[in-house]
Motif scaffolding. Structure first.
Motif, mmCIF file in Angstrom:
data_model
loop_
_atom_site.group_PDB
_atom_site.id
_atom_site.type_symbol
_atom_site.label_atom_id
_atom_site.label_comp_id
_atom_site.label_asym_id
_atom_site.label_seq_id
_atom_site.Cartn_x
_atom_site.Cartn_y
_atom_site.Cartn_z
ATOM 1 N N VAL A 1 0.847 -1.182 0.000
ATOM 2 C CA VAL A 1 0.000 0.000 0.000
ATOM 3 C C VAL A 1 0.885 1.236 0.000
ATOM 4 N N GLY A 2 0.365 2.325 -0.518
ATOM 5 C CA GLY A 2 1.155 3.553 -0.519
ATOM 6 C C GLY A 2 0.359 4.733 -1.028
ATOM 7 N N ARG A 3 0.713 5.900 -0.498
ATOM 8 C CA ARG A 3 0.092 7.118 -0.998
ATOM 9 C C ARG A 3 0.651 7.433 -2.378
ATOM 10 N N ASN B 1 0.199 6.325 -5.356
ATOM 11 C CA ASN B 1 0.598 5.271 -6.289
ATOM 12 C C ASN B 1 -0.523 4.953 -7.281
ATOM 13 N N TRP C 1 -5.841 1.274 4.857
ATOM 14 C CA TRP C 1 -5.051 0.407 5.731
ATOM 15 C C TRP C 1 -4.857 1.041 7.097
ATOM 16 N N SER D 1 -2.009 1.830 10.254
ATOM 17 C CA SER D 1 -0.578 1.982 10.502
ATOM 18 C C SER D 1 -0.345 2.237 11.981
ATOM 19 N N LYS E 1 2.303 3.823 12.913
ATOM 20 C CA LYS E 1 3.175 5.003 12.995
ATOM 21 C C LYS E 1 2.362 6.213 13.440
ATOM 22 N N LEU F 1 3.462 9.777 12.564
ATOM 23 C CA LEU F 1 3.138 10.292 11.235
ATOM 24 C C LEU F 1 1.689 10.749 11.164
ATOM 25 N N ILE G 1 -5.742 6.085 5.920
ATOM 26 C CA ILE G 1 -4.858 5.380 6.848
ATOM 27 C C ILE G 1 -5.411 5.564 8.255
ATOM 28 N N ASP H 1 5.562 3.089 0.301
ATOM 29 C CA ASP H 1 4.766 4.265 0.611
ATOM 30 C C ASP H 1 5.697 5.459 0.860
ATOM 31 N N GLY H 2 5.291 6.610 0.368
ATOM 32 C CA GLY H 2 6.112 7.818 0.524
ATOM 33 C C GLY H 2 6.983 8.091 -0.676
ATOM 34 N N VAL I 1 10.604 15.961 9.062
ATOM 35 C CA VAL I 1 10.416 14.566 9.473
ATOM 36 C C VAL I 1 8.956 14.159 9.343
ATOM 37 N N ALA J 1 10.510 10.468 1.995
ATOM 38 C CA ALA J 1 9.393 10.616 2.936
ATOM 39 C C ALA J 1 9.227 9.318 3.700
ATOM 40 N N GLU J 2 9.059 9.436 5.001
ATOM 41 C CA GLU J 2 8.915 8.231 5.816
ATOM 42 C C GLU J 2 7.638 7.482 5.435
ATOM 43 N N SER J 3 7.735 6.173 5.405
ATOM 44 C CA SER J 3 6.590 5.343 5.012
ATOM 45 C C SER J 3 5.661 5.097 6.176
ATOM 46 N N TYR J 4 4.372 5.062 5.876
ATOM 47 C CA TYR J 4 3.412 4.521 6.831
ATOM 48 C C TYR J 4 3.533 3.000 6.753
#
Lengths: 374, 401
Positions: free
Chosen positions: A93-95, A97, A103, A105, A107, A110, A137, B87-88, B156, B288-291
């Motif tokens: 998964v990814g922003r 894309n 999904w 997360s 994190k 973030l 997310i 991601d990122g 960050v 960019a840091e990944s989720y």
């Protein structure tokens, strides 16, 4: 197009944050985005989003059911837009894309502590005005609930945030809606935009966001386009971009608030048998067509399961249009034979005659707990 | 429910008792944090740089790409053979440069003490002309904006402000009196709530419309400009009483208040030890840091059965009557799928169990009545009047009658 006059009206209304008593009918007021160059709504050209659901996030049946339910709540809303599942088990998964993904997360940093976030991609060049991608997310560090049990949800004193309500909020962004802070609505504070009866909660899109979806996408193509509903939550005020909600109340005839106390995570109102009060509830038309002559009845019940089997104490009719959230009061007489010290439930049923065929019949009744005082 | 309705009900013997009068009551919990509330004291403590400044430049650049790999470390591809990225990757970012006008907390960037560049996710995509990544929860800055910002981990975090849009206070000239005043990111007045017994707080007041708040420019991409639109069919609304909890902060008063808050939340030594804030450099490639993608915990949920002590005070016979009636009510509610309109006649119960007989579409109350008679004919006639054209899409709305 929004004219200056419209904006002036909006300006007048948006700042109105006040005590809401009888006939305080919040005017609807969804927000959305336009391409400035062609002044057209930004929206999905094919009227649907099919999620790629994260492999780890939606591995369990409980979470898959929760997402399916959230999709279906938007799909029953009056706008011609549907959410679906393209596939479960999306590995990567990814922003940004070009895929619509949903999904969880861990994190949290973030997410800035937020329960969830929605990213989208749009294109406005020339006459285009389209959404191209949406990703949602969710934060795993939030204590989420996937069930419809009322007692352990945050609006009712529990510790679990109703995931479905937050999902509906983020999906609202995904289909093109912005935050709204001036009426009771899902695009404000989502966790207490909820319906409850008989110990079961139901999260829902609601009048305002549903109306926004109609504005962006037109009329739904589903067979059943009607739904009226009632809840014991209402608009309180604006908290930044978000509307804040609070429990409805019981008022004396002079519009002063009846005293209340904490009760099972909610509020219980102290009333006297044989006296009249104004009972406040929020009525919504979540369907497509305006409804007039809607039969509304109030009841007294020994439990929080409000049905037509309870003791009816008032009947009347209302007009419920798809452009307002109707937080309003009705004068009711508390029966004189109720027992002092006992807790009852002041209930309400919208369409108590069952005259309207609705896509959801299980959001037609709710209550305010009352305790009879000497 | 009130008991008399089902005292003689024939279903009673089949009902399973599901009402539990006693149970474990979970501890009362705090509701989720108010997403829009301004806890200025915590925010001041959390931020690593607080300043007032004016936007002088906004530029855009995509993050670098990182190809995803499998467990063996091999690059992975989608079904069409295209590489899959983490991601990122290739994510548009905005680089917003402020001229610093005043510092409330922290130290300015070493390289450019008078300026700071913030890096935030979102903006035009450098690789796909005309496409823009937008995040509804993040603030949007345009050249000329004057703000007070609570910066946290610039370069960050996806949005380098404390609590994203909450960490931004805007300075606008009040059109009523021409004075510089403080507004939140969405154009609401920021109020000074004075408390005699406890510390002062910040709250939100009246909304004021500023074109700058509802219009989002993206550098030189004129076709990327967004406008936030409010519902276009507002009714006239009568102004209702509004009692703000405090005065609207003037720019000057906010300066003084923030200075006070910083002094109260930090010792001089703490402030002295703070490192210079990092300023973003658009000339340098960045990642960019990944989720991550993780399984959410599944929390066991047990319904709480709240005790009802007032029932215990009732005579046993009356109590049992109530409980029996409630059991019957619940049984019927389950049969109706949650519809609170329960069957009350034998006909309605039969329809609930077996469905209406063919042709029985209405009755005296507008619902099937177990008879085929003039009510049904009238309902059909009404349908014909409303829907005589099979091509009329509205006809499908009548399917439910």
């Amino acid at each position: 197009m929004v004219t200056r006059v419209d904006r002036t009206k909006a300006k007048l209304f948006i700042g109105l944050v006040t005590v809401c008593l009888a006939a305080c009918n919040a005017v609807h007021a969804y927000s959305h985005y336009h391409c400035s160059n062609n002044d057209r709504n930004i929206r999905w050209s094919d009227h649907n989003v099919n999620w790629r659901a994260g492999k780890n996030s939606f591995a369990s049946t409980a979470w898959r059911n929760a997402l399916t339910t959230a999709n279906s709540r938007w799909n029953e809303a009056p706008g011609d837009f549907t959410f679906g599942i393209r596939n479960w088990g999306e590995k990567y998964v990814g922003r940004s894309n070009s895929q619509n993904e949903i999904w969880f997360s861990s994190k949290s940093s973030l997410l800035d502590g937020a329960p969830a976030i929605c990213y989208w991609r749009y294109y406005c060049a020339g006459t285009s005005h389209k959404m191209l991608e949406a990703d949602i997310i969710f934060n795993t560090n939030v204590s989420w609930s996937t069930t419809d049990t009322q007692s352990n949800k945050t609006p009712y004193g529990g510790s679990l945030r109703p995931w479905g309500a937050t999902a509906l909020h983020e999906m609202g962004h995904a289909l093109g809606l912005g935050h709204v802070n001036y009426t009771y609505n899902i695009m404000g504070q989502d966790w207490n935009h909820i319906h409850a009866n008989n110990g079961i909660v139901r999260h829902y899109v609601g009048e305002d966001a549903g109306h926004g979806a109609v504005h962006l996408y037109g009329r739904t193509k589903t067979t059943h386009k009607n739904d009226v509903a009632v809840t014991h939550w209402k608009y309180r005020d604006a908290g930044g971009e978000y509307s804040r909600h609070e429990p409805c109340r019981v008022y004396h005839n002079d519009n002063t608030a009846v005293a209340r106390e904490d009760f099972n995570g909610f509020k219980r109102y102290l009333v006297k048998a044989g006296q009249t009060y104004k009972a406040e509830f929020t009525f919504e038309n979540n369907g497509y067509y305006d409804q007039s002559g809607v039969n509304v009845a109030h009841y007294i019940s020994t439990n929080d399961n409000i049905t037509t089997a309870d003791t009816r104490i008032r009947t009347g009719t209302m007009t419920l249009n798809r452009n307002k959230v109707y937080t309003t009061t009705h004068t009711v007489s508390i029966p004189a034979d109720l027992t002092v010290g006992q807790t009852y439930y002041l209930g309400v049923i919208v369409d108590y005659t069952g005259s309207i065929t609705e896509f959801a019949e299980n959001n037609n009744s709710t209550y305010l707990p009352i305790r009879i005082i000497p | 429910m009130i008991p008399q309705k089902f005292d003689t009900c024939s279903f009673c013997a089949t009902i399973t008792c599901i009402v539990v009068l006693a149970g474990v009551i979970t501890a009362q919990q705090q509701p989720p944090p108010d997403p829009g509330a301004i806890d200025i004291w915590t925010m001041a403590r959390t931020a690593d740089f607080i300043f007032k400044g004016k936007v002088v430049e906004v530029k855009f650049r995509n993050s670098e790409s990182v190809q995803a790999t499998d467990a063996a470390g091999k690059p992975v591809f989608d079904e069409d053979g295209n590489p899959i990225y983490e991601d990122g990757s290739n994510l548009p970012h905005s680089f917003i440069t402020y001229q610093i006008e005043r510092i409330y907390k922290g130290k300015p960037p070493v390289q450019s003490p008078g300026r700071i560049t913030l890096q935030k996710v979102g903006g035009p995509d450098a690789t796909r002309p005309g496409e823009v990544v937008f995040v509804p929860h993040y603030p949007h800055m345009d050249p000329g904006d004057q703000d007070v910002l609570f910066v946290l981990e610039n370069t960050v975090r996806p949005c380098p402000l404390v609590r994203s849009e909450i960490g931004r206070f805007r300075v606008f000239t009040d059109p009523d009196d021409g004075e510089s005043k403080i507004y939140n990111d969405t154009g609401f007045e920021v109020l000074h709530v004075r408390n005699q017994q406890v510390r002062d707080e910040v709250d939100i007041g009246q909304y004021r419309h500023f074109e700058e708040v509802t219009t989002y420019h993206f550098g030189g991409c004129d076709e990327c400009t967004l406008q936030l639109h409010l519902d276009e069919s507002f009714d006239e609304a009568k102004p209702l009483p509004w009692t703000p909890p405090g005065p609207h902060f003037t720019d000057e008063a906010f300066d003084g208040f923030l200075t006070y808050v910083i002094a109260q939340t930090h010792t001089p030594e703490e402030l002295e030890k703070m490192p210079p804030v990092v300023s973003a450099d658009i000339s340098l490639p960045f990642f960019a840091e990944s989720y991550s993608e993780d399984a959410p915990p599944e929390i066991p949920e047990q319904p709480v059965a709240y005790p009802r002590p007032w029932l215990d005070e009732l005579p046993a016979e009356k109590r049992e009557a109530i409980l029996e009636a409630e059991r019957m009510e619940l049984l019927l509610l389950e049969k109706t799928g949650g519809n609170p309109v329960l069957p009350s006649t034998e006909c309605e119960k039969r329809i609930l169990a077996e469905g209406a007989i063919p042709g029985d579409i209405s009755g005296p109350n507008g619902r099937p009545d177990c008879y085929i008679n003039l009510y049904d004919l009238a309902a059909m006639a009404e349908f014909w009047l409303q829907c005589y054209d099979p091509e009329n899409s509205k006809c499908d709305d009548m399917a439910g009658i």
